[in-house]
Design an enzyme around this catalytic site. Structure first.
Site, PDB file in Angstrom:
ATOM      1  N   ASP A   9      18.943 -11.890   2.358  1.00 11.20           N
ATOM      2  CA  ASP A   9      18.475 -11.158   3.537  1.00 11.20           C
ATOM      3  C   ASP A   9      17.092 -10.591   3.250  1.00 11.20           C
ATOM      4  O   ASP A   9      16.914  -9.839   2.285  1.00 11.20           O
ATOM      5  CB  ASP A   9      19.473 -10.031   3.843  1.00 11.20           C
ATOM      6  CG  ASP A   9      19.302  -9.482   5.245  1.00 11.20           C
ATOM      7  OD1 ASP A   9      18.642 -10.139   6.069  1.00 11.20           O
ATOM      8  OD2 ASP A   9      19.825  -8.385   5.506  1.00 11.20           O
ATOM      9  N   ASP A 108      15.713 -14.458   9.248  1.00  7.72           N
ATOM     10  CA  ASP A 108      15.491 -13.789   7.960  1.00  7.72           C
ATOM     11  C   ASP A 108      16.740 -13.747   7.090  1.00  7.72           C
ATOM     12  O   ASP A 108      16.851 -12.903   6.229  1.00  7.72           O
ATOM     13  CB  ASP A 108      14.996 -12.363   8.218  1.00  7.72           C
ATOM     14  CG  ASP A 108      16.030 -11.516   8.929  1.00  7.72           C
ATOM     15  OD1 ASP A 108      16.940 -12.082   9.547  1.00  7.72           O
ATOM     16  OD2 ASP A 108      15.936 -10.277   8.846  1.00  7.72           O
ATOM     17  N   GLU A 109      17.673 -14.646   7.329  1.00  9.02           N
ATOM     18  CA  GLU A 109      18.925 -14.619   6.578  1.00  9.02           C
ATOM     19  C   GLU A 109      19.449 -16.011   6.340  1.00  9.02           C
ATOM     20  O   GLU A 109      19.302 -16.887   7.190  1.00  9.02           O
ATOM     21  CB  GLU A 109      20.040 -13.978   7.408  1.00  9.02           C
ATOM     22  CG  GLU A 109      20.119 -12.521   7.446  1.00  9.02           C
ATOM     23  CD  GLU A 109      21.340 -12.115   8.231  1.00  9.02           C
ATOM     24  OE1 GLU A 109      22.452 -12.480   7.848  1.00  9.02           O
ATOM     25  OE2 GLU A 109      21.156 -11.440   9.257  1.00  9.02           O
TER      26      GLU A 109
END
Length: 358
Positions: A9, A108-109
DNA sequence: TCTGGGGTCCTAGGACCC
DNA sequence: TCTGGGGTCCTAGGACCC
């Protein structure tokens, strides 16, 4: 050697990308949202650590954020393309790690699947690879399934690594509230609390039949397992296939006439159709979303008589649905969603009741 | 006080068929 | 006059995630 799930993350992803290309903003409260104008109807996408200290966080209306922000705060517009590009760099750096299966979960993960005796070493290698490729920092959660890996990440932030497995699940999570679980939102938290279930441990110890009666056969069983940190452990690198595309807009001035509404629907439906057409798949269904002022939302849809690849068909369907709207009320938001036919063999076999991409 | 935009999946209930 | 049970499809609405 054991199988592990890692959840990567990015820390403050959007704000970090902005600061990276404007180094002079480092150390200042940065708030990214909408068109960057805090007087408009929009919400915060991401606030930097410095901004968070003033109580500003994602999802907050920009107008509220503006009130809380100090004089030296910077408001920036959302730059979709920039984050897309940074995201692609992050993912390709991670994909290059040896022995890795990567499943993208969002901008973003992602989850990494890996077989190793030293998952912490893999986590550190992942952080180093991302940092070297993009100068961005990330946190990594290690777990024996996706649920535990995802929950672990929070304890690793910022820039850290944390391991959460069957071994330490209750020790770490037992006294947390059900809301801290991935997939439990405010509504479900409240319904659980009505049965005296407040903590993660209480959820694990709850009677499954009661949960099934309250939430249905699938969600009842899922929530019960969530209390014990149970969840899928398979990391799947198959590229994600969208089922639908939508366009929606919150209007700075409410729409007040049927003609305004019809014009807006024509525009939105056209964009939604174009997004589907770009994938070369026909539209099978059209949905409308409307937010009447001050804040009541309705959604409804209609299956098309036949799958279509004709732009005008989709627009006509949206306009027909729009004709059923309450013409006496002001509209502050309109959205059109076009659902696509699934590609051949695209009927998903295994689904996880956690919403969004997984 | 003011509440985005892009998604996915689950459930309940009605319609309809056999 | 009363009225089964099972299955599927569709719509509306709800909830959650990033």
């Amino acid at each position: 050697m054991a199988d592990w799930v890692l959840h990567v993350d990015m820390d403050q992803f959007i704000a970090a990308v902005e600061v990276l290309r404007r180094p002079e903003l480092a150390g200042r409260p940065v708030i990214v949202g909408g068109r960057g104008d805090p007087t408009e109807r929009a919400v915060v996408s991401t606030a930097s650590y410095e901004a968070r200290e003033f109580g500003i966080g994602s999802g907050m209306p920009l107008k509220i954020a503006a009130r809380k922000a100090p004089a030296d705060a910077v408001f920036l517009p959302v730059d979709h393309d920039a984050y897309e590009a940074a995201s692609a760099e992050v993912m390709s750096a991670l994909r290059a790690l040896p022995g890795i299966v990567l499943e993208v979960v969002g901008w973003d993960e992602c989850f990494l699947g890996v077989t190793t005796d030293d998952p912490e070493a893999v986590a550190r290698a992942a952080q180093a690879a991302v940092l070297e490729a993009t100068a961005l920092h990330c946190s990594v959660g290690i777990g024996d399934n996706k649920v535990r890996a995802k929950n672990a990440t929070e304890f690793g932030k910022p820039r850290g690594v944390f391991r959460l497995t069957e071994e330490n699940w209750f020790e770490v999570m037992g006294d947390k509230t059900t809301r801290d679980l991935w997939g439990v939102g405010p509504k479900v938290q409240k319904r659980l609390a009505a049965h005296g279930i407040v903590s993660v441990r209480q959820l694990a110890d709850a009677d499954e039949d009661l949960l099934v009666a309250e939430f249905g056969p699938r969600m009842g069983v899922w929530y019960h397992g969530l209390g014990s940190g149970l969840g899928p452990a398979v990391v799947d690198s198959t590229p994600w296939v969208a089922r639908s595309h939508s366009r929606e807009t919150t209007y700075q001035q409410n729409l007040t006439t049927p003609a305004e509404v019809q014009d807006a629907l024509t525009d939105l439906a056209g964009h939604a159709f174009d997004d589907c057409a770009a994938e070369g798949r026909p539209v099978v269904r059209v949905h409308l979303k409307v937010r009447y002022a001050p804040f009541e939302t309705k959604t409804f849809g209609r299956k098309l008589s036949a799958p279509t690849t004709v732009r005008e068909d989709v627009i006509a369907a949206a306009r027909a649905l729009g004709a059923t709207l309450d013409q006496q009320r002001e509209v502050r938001l309109l959205g059109v969603r076009a659902e696509m036919a699934m590609p051949d063999g695209g009927d998903q076999a295994e689904r996880t009741p956690v919403r969004g991409r997984i």
